[in-house]
Structures are given as structure tokens and as C-alpha cells.
Design a protein around this motif. Structure first.
Motif, PDB file in Angstrom:
ATOM      1  N   PHE A  30      38.760  35.040  48.349  1.00  0.00           N
ATOM      2  CA  PHE A  30      39.874  35.068  47.399  1.00  0.00           C
ATOM      3  C   PHE A  30      39.401  35.053  45.953  1.00  0.00           C
ATOM      4  O   PHE A  30      40.020  35.656  45.082  1.00  0.00           O
ATOM      5  CB  PHE A  30      40.853  33.927  47.675  1.00  0.00           C
ATOM      6  N   ILE A  31      38.287  34.401  45.675  1.00  0.00           N
ATOM      7  CA  ILE A  31      37.737  34.421  44.312  1.00  0.00           C
ATOM      8  C   ILE A  31      37.281  35.838  43.951  1.00  0.00           C
ATOM      9  O   ILE A  31      37.539  36.330  42.854  1.00  0.00           O
ATOM     10  CB  ILE A  31      36.579  33.404  44.176  1.00  0.00           C
ATOM     11  N   ILE A  33      38.370  38.695  45.227  1.00  0.00           N
ATOM     12  CA  ILE A  33      39.576  39.524  45.076  1.00  0.00           C
ATOM     13  C   ILE A  33      40.238  39.243  43.730  1.00  0.00           C
ATOM     14  O   ILE A  33      40.642  40.171  43.020  1.00  0.00           O
ATOM     15  CB  ILE A  33      40.565  39.268  46.232  1.00  0.00           C
ATOM     16  N   ASN A  34      40.331  37.984  43.333  1.00  0.00           N
ATOM     17  CA  ASN A  34      40.954  37.621  42.056  1.00  0.00           C
ATOM     18  C   ASN A  34      40.145  38.174  40.882  1.00  0.00           C
ATOM     19  O   ASN A  34      40.719  38.676  39.906  1.00  0.00           O
ATOM     20  CB  ASN A  34      41.083  36.109  41.959  1.00  0.00           C
ATOM     21  N   LEU A  35      38.833  38.106  40.937  1.00  0.00           N
ATOM     22  CA  LEU A  35      38.005  38.661  39.864  1.00  0.00           C
ATOM     23  C   LEU A  35      38.183  40.169  39.755  1.00  0.00           C
ATOM     24  O   LEU A  35      38.230  40.721  38.657  1.00  0.00           O
ATOM     25  CB  LEU A  35      36.530  38.328  40.103  1.00  0.00           C
ATOM     26  N   LEU A  37      40.852  41.934  40.635  1.00  0.00           N
ATOM     27  CA  LEU A  37      42.188  42.287  40.173  1.00  0.00           C
ATOM     28  C   LEU A  37      42.448  41.904  38.724  1.00  0.00           C
ATOM     29  O   LEU A  37      43.277  42.520  38.057  1.00  0.00           O
ATOM     30  CB  LEU A  37      43.248  41.650  41.073  1.00  0.00           C
ATOM     31  N   SER A  38      41.745  40.910  38.206  1.00  0.00           N
ATOM     32  CA  SER A  38      42.042  40.427  36.857  1.00  0.00           C
ATOM     33  C   SER A  38      41.082  40.951  35.803  1.00  0.00           C
ATOM     34  O   SER A  38      41.160  40.550  34.651  1.00  0.00           O
ATOM     35  CB  SER A  38      42.019  38.910  36.837  1.00  0.00           C
TER      36      SER A  38
END
Length: 161
Positions: A30-31, A33-35, A37-38
Motif C-alpha cells: 500500500f505504501i 501504491i500510494n507513492l 499515485l501521489s
């Protein structure tokens, strides 16, 4: 105390490292994926490239065209601010085009989107919210059927989104 309850407790203790490992793998997933996407995507290089390609390869811009477009051959009658404004205009992009003969004398100069092109004066300064590009190309200029060699100097400013 029942025999099954003791075994359940022992199994729970044995499963604890597996649960922690799965939780750690999910956290890392999840980290990542978050990096992804952001993150900020810089498109100024691509926008500059697309602008130059549109100017040279579009019949709506300044290239000579009959049944097809002749990139690198500039029709001097099409080299006007109004035409280029319609052909390749974006609010975040300003550019100045200088058409010079081989001796360096300016034949014609055009500035599109002057409010953004004003940043051209600050290209040497440490910049924060815009990118500057400079390109000089050898071109052929056609003026009333007469062709002569020249240089097209492009100064482009792309503001960050």
C-alpha cells in the motif's frame, strides 16, 4: 480446562509470525501504491516537444503545404501571430519565434501568448514555476515562390501546472 483450548492457544502463538509477515507485506504494498499515485508528473518536456512538432508538421501552422505538408519549409505568409495563436495555443505555454537569415538578420519575429512569454526574460534566473527551452533549426523560407535558407530560433516557456 479442555484439551482443545490449549491447542488453540498454541496454534495462535505459532501463527503470530505469519500474520505479522502478511501485515508487513500488505503495508509495503500500500505504501508503494500510494507513492505511485501521489507523485507529481512533469509534463513540460513533453508539451515543448509536442508544440515544436505541431508547428513544423501541421498545415494549419507555418509549414508549406499543397496536398501534403513539407516540414522544415516555412511559408512566410503563414508566419503570423494570429495564425500561430490559432494553430498552437495553450494558456500555460508562451513562445517567441525568430526567423533569421544566414547572416543573423531577423526576417520576422512572432510572440505568442505574451503574458507567459514575458517569463523568457527570467530564464537565466533560478526558476521555480516554469521551464525554459531554446532551439535553433535550419529551415527553408518560401516567400512568393522564392525559397531561401534561414534559421528558426524558438524560445519557449512552459508554466508548471
Amino acid at each position: 480446562m479442555k484439551k482443545g483450548s490449549v491447542q488453540l492457544g498454541e496454534e495462535t502463538i505459532k501463527m503470530l509470525p505469519r500474520v505479522v509477515l502478511v501485515a508487513l507485506i500488505l503495508l509495503v504494498f500500500f505504501i508503494i501504491i500510494n507513492l505511485y499515485l501521489s507523485r507529481d508528473v512533469q509534463t513540460s518536456d513533453l508539451e515543448y516537444y509536442l508544440l515544436t512538432q505541431r508547428l513544423f508538421y501541421s498545415a494549419d501552422c507555418f509549414s508549406v503545404s499543397d496536398e501534403r505538408v513539407y516540414p522544415g519549409i516555412i511559408d512566410l505568409s503563414k508566419f503570423q501571430e494570429g495564425r500561430l495563436q490559432q494553430c498552437a495555443f495553450k494558456e500555460r505555454i508562451g513562445y517567441k519565434l525568430d526567423l533569421k537569415d544566414l547572416d543573423g538578420k531577423v526576417l520576422q519575429s512572432v510572440k505568442v501568448n505574451p503574458s507567459v512569454a514575458a517569463y523568457l526574460d527570467f530564464c537565466d534566473v533560478k526558476k521555480k514555476n516554469f521551464h525554459c527551452y531554446h532551439k535553433k533549426d535550419f529551415v527553408v523560407v518560401e516567400d512568393q515562390g522564392i525559397r531561401k535558407n534561414a534559421f528558426l530560433e524558438m524560445f519557449v516557456v512552459v508554466q508548471d501546472a
